[in-house]
Design an enzyme around this catalytic site. Structure first.
Site, mmCIF file in Angstrom:
data_model
loop_
_atom_site.group_PDB
_atom_site.id
_atom_site.type_symbol
_atom_site.label_atom_id
_atom_site.label_comp_id
_atom_site.label_asym_id
_atom_site.label_seq_id
_atom_site.Cartn_x
_atom_site.Cartn_y
_atom_site.Cartn_z
ATOM 1 N N GLY A 169 17.280 -4.554 -12.953
ATOM 2 C CA GLY A 169 18.656 -4.951 -13.207
ATOM 3 C C GLY A 169 18.685 -6.040 -14.267
ATOM 4 O O GLY A 169 17.681 -6.740 -14.475
ATOM 5 N N GLN A 186 22.132 -13.060 -18.843
ATOM 6 C CA GLN A 186 20.707 -13.328 -19.063
ATOM 7 C C GLN A 186 20.309 -13.169 -20.530
ATOM 8 O O GLN A 186 19.222 -13.580 -20.930
ATOM 9 C CB GLN A 186 19.859 -12.407 -18.189
ATOM 10 C CG GLN A 186 19.974 -12.738 -16.709
ATOM 11 C CD GLN A 186 19.180 -11.765 -15.867
ATOM 12 O OE1 GLN A 186 19.642 -10.667 -15.567
ATOM 13 N NE2 GLN A 186 17.963 -12.153 -15.491
ATOM 14 N N CYS A 202 13.281 -12.651 -10.434
ATOM 15 C CA CYS A 202 14.347 -12.645 -11.435
ATOM 16 C C CYS A 202 13.701 -12.787 -12.810
ATOM 17 O O CYS A 202 12.811 -13.618 -12.986
ATOM 18 C CB CYS A 202 15.297 -13.816 -11.174
ATOM 19 S SG CYS A 202 16.630 -13.951 -12.373
ATOM 20 N N LEU A 203 14.139 -11.981 -13.762
ATOM 21 C CA LEU A 203 13.557 -12.045 -15.110
ATOM 22 C C LEU A 203 13.765 -13.423 -15.736
ATOM 23 O O LEU A 203 13.010 -13.818 -16.618
ATOM 24 C CB LEU A 203 14.175 -10.963 -16.007
ATOM 25 C CG LEU A 203 13.913 -9.512 -15.579
ATOM 26 C CD1 LEU A 203 14.718 -8.554 -16.456
ATOM 27 C CD2 LEU A 203 12.439 -9.163 -15.632
ATOM 28 N N HIS A 263 22.649 -9.224 -6.790
ATOM 29 C CA HIS A 263 21.867 -10.191 -7.575
ATOM 30 C C HIS A 263 22.472 -10.333 -8.977
ATOM 31 O O HIS A 263 22.641 -11.444 -9.483
ATOM 32 C CB HIS A 263 20.415 -9.688 -7.639
ATOM 33 C CG HIS A 263 19.483 -10.509 -8.470
ATOM 34 N ND1 HIS A 263 18.342 -11.087 -7.950
ATOM 35 C CD2 HIS A 263 19.494 -10.840 -9.790
ATOM 36 C CE1 HIS A 263 17.708 -11.741 -8.924
ATOM 37 N NE2 HIS A 263 18.387 -11.601 -10.051
ATOM 38 N N GLU A 264 22.810 -9.198 -9.593
ATOM 39 C CA GLU A 264 23.340 -9.238 -10.968
ATOM 40 C C GLU A 264 24.762 -9.800 -11.003
ATOM 41 O O GLU A 264 25.126 -10.519 -11.943
ATOM 42 C CB GLU A 264 23.276 -7.849 -11.605
ATOM 43 C CG GLU A 264 21.872 -7.211 -11.656
ATOM 44 C CD GLU A 264 20.782 -8.104 -12.214
ATOM 45 O OE1 GLU A 264 21.088 -8.998 -13.024
ATOM 46 O OE2 GLU A 264 19.610 -7.925 -11.830
ATOM 47 N N HIS A 276 24.612 -13.429 -11.139
ATOM 48 C CA HIS A 276 24.385 -13.975 -12.490
ATOM 49 C C HIS A 276 25.701 -14.166 -13.234
ATOM 50 O O HIS A 276 25.882 -15.137 -13.960
ATOM 51 C CB HIS A 276 23.501 -13.017 -13.307
ATOM 52 C CG HIS A 276 22.029 -13.209 -13.089
ATOM 53 N ND1 HIS A 276 21.396 -14.407 -13.301
ATOM 54 C CD2 HIS A 276 21.054 -12.350 -12.698
ATOM 55 C CE1 HIS A 276 20.098 -14.284 -13.041
ATOM 56 N NE2 HIS A 276 19.863 -13.041 -12.668
HETATM 57 ZN ZN ZN Z 1 18.065 -12.274 -12.025
#
Ligand code: ZN
Length: 192
Positions: free
Chosen positions: A72, A77, A117-118, A159-160, A163
């Site tokens: 995702g 991000q 998380c990236l 999760h997204e 963000h």
């Molecule tokens: Zn994330």
């Protein structure tokens, strides 16, 4: 790192990854905003234009997510503060995009699982989330979509969406795990 992977799975994959995949992943990760960047703490604005630029952005986000081996990615991000996310839970399915997503309903049953998380390299923390959600939004052409999601899909979408609200997994875990994660992030930043 894909969200949802355990540390063990990640290390295992790291060894198996061929150099080209590893290089593509590193290049993709370099474009992702990391912890400490104020953009990650900023609430994104709704999208009102469903034009070619939006569709190009969705395609670009899908590529970066795939190259980064993530499941995702939120526009936030990449430093773009509008309400757009992409995800793909099954490796063989298409990348799905959600514009202006809202959790319309969440089930009472919560489930805990480790999330990465990236934007938080090397961090994995336990996060409790509703197991079932119904999310309403639009696709990249402006058509209304309703997603009934369970398990991993529900977790990734939540999760997204977090963000897009400036919320990170650090905010959703225990105080102990947050402390450890922050220490690891500071050490990694100091070493870099
Ligand atoms: Zn994330």
């Amino acid at each position: 790192m894909a969200d949802e992977q355990t540390i063990e799975a990640q290390e295992e994959q790291e060894e198996k990854r061929d150099p080209e995949t590893a290089a593509r992943r590193a290049a993709a990760l370099a474009r992702v905003r990391k912890w400490g960047d104020p953009v990650l703490r900023t609430r994104a604005r709704p999208i009102d234009r469903f034009d070619d630029a939006l569709r190009e952005e969705v395609a670009r986000m899908g590529e970066i997510m795939n190259d980064a081996l993530g499941v995702g990615l939120a526009a936030t991000q990449l430093g773009v503060l509008h309400r757009l996310l992409v995800y793909r839970v099954q490796p063989e399915s298409d990348v799905a995009a959600l514009v202006n997503p809202e959790v319309e309903w969440a089930g009472e049953v919560q489930e805990g699982a480790e999330e990465g998380c990236l934007s938080l390299p090397g961090v994995l923390v336990e996060v409790e989330r509703p197991l079932h959600v119904r999310v309403r939004g639009r696709d990249e052409t402006g058509d209304e979509v309703v997603v009934e999601a369970t398990g991993l899909e529900a977790r990734v979408i939540q999760h997204e969406i977090d963000h897009l609200d400036g919320v990170l997994i650090l905010d959703r875990t225990t105080r102990e795990q947050r402390k450890d994660a922050m220490r690891a992030l500071r050490e990694a930043q100091a070493a870099a």
